[in-house]
Structure formats: structure tokens, C-alpha cells
Design an enzyme around this catalytic site. Structure first.
Site, PDB file in Angstrom:
ATOM      1  N   LYS A 292      40.363  41.520  28.180  1.00 22.79           N
ATOM      2  CA  LYS A 292      40.400  41.846  29.613  1.00 22.79           C
ATOM      3  C   LYS A 292      39.338  41.151  30.423  1.00 22.79           C
ATOM      4  O   LYS A 292      38.231  40.887  29.975  1.00 22.79           O
ATOM      5  CB  LYS A 292      40.268  43.366  29.812  1.00 22.79           C
ATOM      6  CG  LYS A 292      41.563  44.075  29.495  1.00 22.79           C
ATOM      7  CD  LYS A 292      41.510  45.512  29.967  1.00 22.79           C
ATOM      8  CE  LYS A 292      41.651  45.617  31.453  1.00 22.79           C
ATOM      9  NZ  LYS A 292      41.159  46.908  31.922  1.00 22.79           N
ATOM     10  N   GLU A 299      36.786  44.842  43.335  1.00 22.59           N
ATOM     11  CA  GLU A 299      36.865  46.308  43.358  1.00 22.59           C
ATOM     12  C   GLU A 299      35.656  46.909  44.084  1.00 22.59           C
ATOM     13  O   GLU A 299      35.776  47.890  44.809  1.00 22.59           O
ATOM     14  CB  GLU A 299      36.969  46.845  41.933  1.00 22.59           C
ATOM     15  CG  GLU A 299      38.299  46.483  41.295  1.00 22.59           C
ATOM     16  CD  GLU A 299      38.328  46.708  39.789  1.00 22.59           C
ATOM     17  OE1 GLU A 299      39.333  47.191  39.295  1.00 22.59           O
ATOM     18  OE2 GLU A 299      37.341  46.385  39.100  1.00 22.59           O
TER      19      GLU A 299
END
Ligand SMILES: *[C@@H]1O[C@H](CO)[C@@H](O)[C@H](O)[C@H]1NC(C)=O
Ligand SMILES: *[C@@H]1O[C@H](CO)[C@@H](O)[C@H](O)[C@H]1NC(C)=O
Length: 465
Positions: A292, A299
Site C-alpha cells: 500500500k 488526506e
């Protein structure tokens, strides 16, 4: 009737020593955050002292001593040697004046505050500080717009789906997406420049509320400090925190735009889209899943918009319903201002960093285009042959339905199949199934054709000159 005095031994008085509640002292003091404006407080005081020397409150020698003394106070702050006296230096104004008195003697330093109040003093310092910060933010925003326009220019050939309701809608240039936010950020820049004009007005010389009694020249002080003018009413001048409210409203609006921009890029960076990839500097690996790559920077940008909005809403609640002029509640404008300025300035720079290091994948963008996104172009084809749009929209819908029924992309239907839907389709209808041609037809100002995109770039660049 005499008031009853609280008993010195009262049960609830455990914290009291000599009539002072130590918690109240720290609750009340602002030095640990308002020292941010140490330099502006000193500049304001020097301008004030100079103006007082012109009206005979201070002699030329006294003014010179004050100016020299403040130079030392300033250098102590700058070198980190200024010592805050806990419990004595309640705020930056008392701290600076206390230290000035130690350096030049209180008989001169004690004259500085003649006719002035902390009410006009604090407004002056905050406005000077905020004005300078907002000018820096202006430059950060210019930086973001420069990266936006330069990418839009060099990546103008990349085509991608444009979305409405997050559903594939019509083909656009990637540059057109970039400039959709460029346009918004350009408006933010215009708005910011308006806000700065109102922040940059001087309350100095208003005293506590009624104005200075010694004939001080407010306009001379304002121009020495680089203000664009004065606040024309002394009571309004000391009451005002609209300059902070308006800044926070501006910042909340900008951050809401940054948040939406970040959200689009988060979506475009998923494996499902794969249009963009963030540089390592702006993403983080998962602590558990090695494959990932999380878009932490984006964010955080999205998350921090909530915090800035919160400061705005909080301050508006704080000032609503206050009676005229200065009330201590106004001290609560300081920390939201500091935090919102830092958060906003940092966020714009992070967004600029993300954008300038982002990789794009034009092949993935193009692969996401599907012929059904040209259904409107098919309708437009018949419009150009004189068929009313309401009718062509319906015909094009029937072609979409046919393609679905045949389980084929729309551009794989044969001419006879199309002509069975409507005989006005001719050989050249296949030209409607061309993404590049579709995009290039949008030549209107603000459209997604190459020429229109270039025009948008040059309009933003004019604003940045
Ligand atoms: C609160 O701080 C102000 C300075 O901002 C000072 O004048 C005042 O004495 C303080 N009050 C208390 C109760 O500590
Ligand atoms: C304050 O007065 C000046 C000088 O007349 C004027 O230009 C300015 O518009 C006034 N400001 C406001 C906010 O009314």
C-alpha cells in the site's frame, strides 16, 4: 446595603493566595501565544512614540532613547534571550514595556503609553502581523497557481473522463481538470487581496474607546506602519475583530477548495483509477500491508479544512452578542488566527509540493474513456444536420440502448444498424466517435479544447504577473 465579603477561609478558596487565584492568572494571560507579534508590537510602539514626540509629549531625546531601547528588546526576542517573567508579563505589550523600562529607565519608558490603551495597541499589532502573513500566503497561492498552469501547459495532450456525480460524463483534457481548480484558486487569490485591504487599516490612536486627547496624528502613524488608512471611528476600531473573522472565512473557503481538490486526487490515485501517483515524499506506506501507498498528504489537506472551518465558526460565536467596543472575549480571536494562518500557509505549500511531484498516467486516463461518453457528440452530430436537440437526445439514447443490447461499444455498431435507428446518420457519423475531436469541438471560452485551455492558462498568468 453593604455587600457581604467572602470569608478568607472559605472552603472553596483553596487556590487563593493573597487575593489572587493562580489559575485565573494563567487563564487570563496571553503572553504564551501573543508573543507571536513581538516585532509588530514594537513597531507600533515606535510609531506611537514618534507621533508623541511631534506633539510634545516626548522630547526628541526621550523618543531617541525609546527607539534605541526597543532595538535592544527586539534583538533579545530575535536571539531568543528575551526572558518572560511568569505572572508579571501578562501579555506581549506589558512584557515589551517592562523590558524597555529596565533598559532605558521607567521615567522615560513610563511616558510611552500616554493616551494609548491596550485596546488600540493589540488591534494594531495583530493587524500588522496578519497583513504580513497574508502577503506571504498570497505568494504561496501564486506558487500553487504557477505549478497548476505550467502542468496544464505541458500536459495539455492528456485526455481523461470528466465526471459528474462521479460518473463518467464527457471527455476532457487533464489540463482542463487542473484549471478547474486553478480557476477557483485564482478567485481565492482575488478574494485574499480584498481581505488584505481591510486587514490593513489602523486602529492606533483610538485609545480605549474615545480617541486620543493630545492631538496625535493617526494618519501619520498609519502611513509609517504601512497601513492603507485608518479606521474612521475610535469605538469601531477597538471593537473590531472582523479582520480576523474575514480572514478565517477566507481561509475556510480556500481550505474547502483544497479539500475537494485533494479528494479528486485521492480518487484518481486509487488502483481502480490509476490516473496519478503521488511522490514518495507525500505518501506513506502501510504499517501492515506492504503493497500500500497511502495519500496521507491529501488526506491531511482534506482533514485540516475542518479545523480551519471550526476556527471560523468558533470565532463568529465568540463575537456575536458582545456589547460595544473592547471586551476580553476578543482575546479569543488570537489563537484561531495564529492556527488558521499556519494551517493555511502550510496547506498551500503542501498542495504545491504534491502537485509539482505528481506523476500522471495518460494511458490509464485514456483507457478510462468509453464510447458511450460520446453519446452527446452523437446527438450533436444530428443537431448540425438541423435536427432539434430534444429529438437528437432521444435518438442518441436509442443508440446507447442498442449498443447495450448488442453488448458492443457504441462505436462498433455498423452504419446500417445506426441508420435503422435514424436514417439521417451518414458515413461521416463515425467521426463523432473520436475523443480528441470531441474535446476539440469545445472551443468556447472556458471550454476543454486546446485553444480554450491555453486561453485559460494565459488568463490566470495575467493575474500572477
Ligand atoms: C488579566 O490580564 C490583563 C492584561 O491583559 C491585566 O491587566 C489584568 O490585571 C489581568 N487580570 C487578572 C484578574 O489577572
Ligand atoms: C474612511 O475615511 C476615508 C477618508 O474619507 C475613506 O476613504 C474611507 O472609505 C472610509 N472608510 C470606511 C470603511 O468608511
Amino acid at each position: 446595603m453593604s455587600a457581604s465579603k467572602p470569608n478568607a477561609n472559605m472552603l472553596w478558596g483553596g487556590r487563593f493566595t493573597g487575593g489572587l487565584d493562580p489559575l485565573m492568572v494563567s487563564y487570563n494571560e496571553s503572553i504564551y501565544f501573543d508573543r507571536a507579534i513581538y516585532a509588530q508590537d514594537i513597531r507600533g510602539s515606535i510609531a506611537y512614540a514618534r507621533a508623541n514626540s511631534k506633539i510634545g509629549i516626548l522630547t526628541a531625546d526621550e523618543f531617541a532613547a525609546i527607539e534605541k531601547g526597543f532595538a535592544q528588546v527586539l534583538s533579545e526576542w530575535e536571539s531568543g534571550t528575551f526572558e518572560i517573567k511568569p505572572g508579571v508579563d501578562e501579555d506581549i505589550h506589558t512584557a515589551n514595556e517592562r523590558r524597555l523600562g529596565e533598559i532605558i529607565g521607567t521615567s522615560i519608558a513610563g511616558k510611552l503609553h500616554t493616551g494609548r490603551s491596550r485596546n488600540d495597541q493589540v488591534g494594531t499589532g495583530m493587524r500588522l502581523w496578519l497583513r504580513d502573513q497574508l502577503r506571504e500566503i498570497d505568494q504561496h497561492l501564486v506558487g500553487l497557481l504557477r505549478v497548476t498552469t505550467s502542468r496544464a501547459k505541458s500536459e495539455i495532450s492528456a485526455l481523461m473522463p470528466g465526471y459528474t456525480h462521479l460518473q463518467r460524463a464527457q471527455p476532457i483534457r487533464w489540463s482542463h481538470w487542473l484549471l478547474s481548480y486553478g480557476s477557483v484558486f485564482a478567485s481565492d487569490l482575488e478574494r485574499l487581496r480584498e481581505v488584505i485591504r481591510r486587514v490593513n487599516r489602523s486602529p492606533l490612536g483610538s485609545g480605549a474607546l474615545v480617541g486620543n486627547p493630545f492631538g496625535i496624528d493617526r494618519e501619520a502613524m498609519a502611513s509609517e506602519l504601512g497601513f492603507e488608512g485608518i479606521i474612521n471611528n475610535s469605538m469601531a476600531a477597538v471593537a473590531d475583530r472582523d479582520f480576523v473573522v474575514e480572514t478565517l472565512q477566507w481561509a475556510a473557503t480556500l481550505m474547502q477548495h483544497v479539500s475537494r481538490w485533494a479528494e479528486d486526487l485521492i480518487i484518481y490515485s486509487t488502483a481502480e483509477f490509476g490516473f496519478v501517483r503521488l511522490a514518495d515524499a507525500y505518501s506513506t506506506g502501510s504499517s501492515l500491508m506492504p503493497q500500500k501507498k497511502n495519500p496521507d498528504s491529501l488526506e491531511l489537506l482534506r482533514g485540516k479544512s475542518g479545523r480551519v472551518f471550526g476556527h471560523m465558526a468558533g470565532l463568529m460565536m465568540t463575537v456575536k452578542g458582545l456589547p460595544s467596543t473592547y471586551n476580553k472575549d476578543l482575546q479569543e480571536s488570537f489563537e484561531p488566527m495564529l492556527d488558521a494562518v499556519k494551517t493555511t500557509a502550510d496547506s498551500i505549500q503542501i498542495a504545491t509540493g504534491v502537485l509539482s511531484t505528481l506523476s500522471i498516467f495518460p494511458d490509464r486516463m485514456r483507457a478510462a474513456l468509453t464510447p458511450d461518453m460520446l453519446a452527446t457528440d452523437l446527438a450533436d452530430y444530428l443537431v448540425r444536420r438541423g435536427v432539434p436537440f430534444r429529438e437528437t437526445h432521444h435518438i442518441s439514447g436509442r443508440v446507447v440502448a442498442l449498443a447495450e443490447k448488442e453488448a458492443k461499444p457504441m462505436d462498433r455498431l455498423t452504419l446500417p444498424q445506426l441508420q435503422a435507428v435514424d436514417p439521417r446518420f451518414a458515413d461521416d457519423v463515425m467521426d463523432a466517435f473520436d475523443y480528441e475531436a470531441s474535446v476539440e469541438k469545445r472551443t468556447v471560452l472556458g471550454g476543454t479544447s486546446k485553444k480554450s485551455v491555453e486561453e485559460q492558462i494565459s488568463r490566470i498568468q495575467k493575474l500572477l504577473e
